[in-house]
Enzyme design. Structure first.
Site, PDB file in Angstrom:
ATOM      1  N   TYR A 102      20.879 115.429  45.695  1.00 37.42           N
ATOM      2  CA  TYR A 102      21.447 114.622  44.612  1.00 37.42           C
ATOM      3  C   TYR A 102      22.686 115.297  44.011  1.00 37.42           C
ATOM      4  CZ  TYR A 102      21.607 111.758  40.364  1.00 37.42           C
ATOM      5  OH  TYR A 102      22.002 110.922  39.348  1.00 37.42           O
ATOM      6  N   LYS A 106      26.535 113.820  44.039  1.00 30.26           N
ATOM      7  CA  LYS A 106      27.243 113.526  42.795  1.00 30.26           C
ATOM      8  C   LYS A 106      28.475 114.414  42.614  1.00 30.26           C
ATOM      9  CE  LYS A 106      24.756 110.073  41.463  1.00 30.26           C
ATOM     10  NZ  LYS A 106      25.358 108.727  41.335  1.00 30.26           N
TER      11      LYS A 106
END
Length: 183
Positions: A102, A106
């Site tokens: 993640y 991002k």
């Protein structure tokens, strides 16, 4: 409401992205503002993270964003105007145990927006990232109280963000006040 059309698509599928944009363009005209906010998590520690956990998060959060940005950019370049806002996360800047996939996805959005700003800025298109901290959403609703308390202790305002907080930042970047903010 006028000017709003709900269209669903899997942003990991280029054909679905193209069809969704086609549907919007046929009914409302060219997309002038793109807010890329799709995101998934498959949290687990690195040593337990499967290839599927990695791929699913990167494919949606990073590659899927590439698909929608690329499709939105063509008409924006032709009209020499447009706003692109990518929704990242503070985790992309700070990292987080159990979120290697993640955080990587991002963080990649920051590089994407900065590159887009340089590539498309001369054509009147801005590209920015909003990287919220912990926001109360359906995705975060399942966290236990101890975890939430830990996050709140690290947040200078001492509270979780609301979707309205993120929407206000996006609205600024997409509106007249954000005309000279890019990258």
């Amino acid at each position: 409401p006028p000017g709003i059309l709900g269209v669903r698509c899997d942003i990991t599928d280029v054909e679905q992205v193209d069809a969704a944009f086609g549907a919007v363009e046929s009914q409302l005209g060219p997309v002038e503002v793109l807010v890329a906010n799709a995101g998934v998590t498959r949290d687990t520690l690195l040593m337990r993270m499967s290839e599927e956990d990695w791929d699913a998060v990167i494919e949606t959060n990073l590659t899927g964003t590439f698909h929608v940005v690329r499709r939105a950019a063509r008409p924006m370049v032709r009209s020499r105007a447009g706003r692109i806002v990518l929704i990242s996360s503070v985790v992309g800047q700070l990292g987080s145990a159990g979120q290697v996939n993640y955080a990587t996805s991002k963080a990649g959005l920051v590089g994407m927006a900065r590159s887009l700003a340089r590539e498309l800025g001369g054509r009147g298109i801005t590209a920015n990232v909003v990287a919220p901290g912990f926001v109360e959403t359906d995705m975060t609703a399942g966290l236990d109280e101890k975890t939430v308390a830990g996050y709140k202790a690290q947040i200078p305002l001492g509270r979780m963000g609301q979707s309205e907080d993120v929407a206000a930042a996006v609205a600024f970047l997409a509106g007249p006040g954000g005309a000279y903010v890019t990258g």
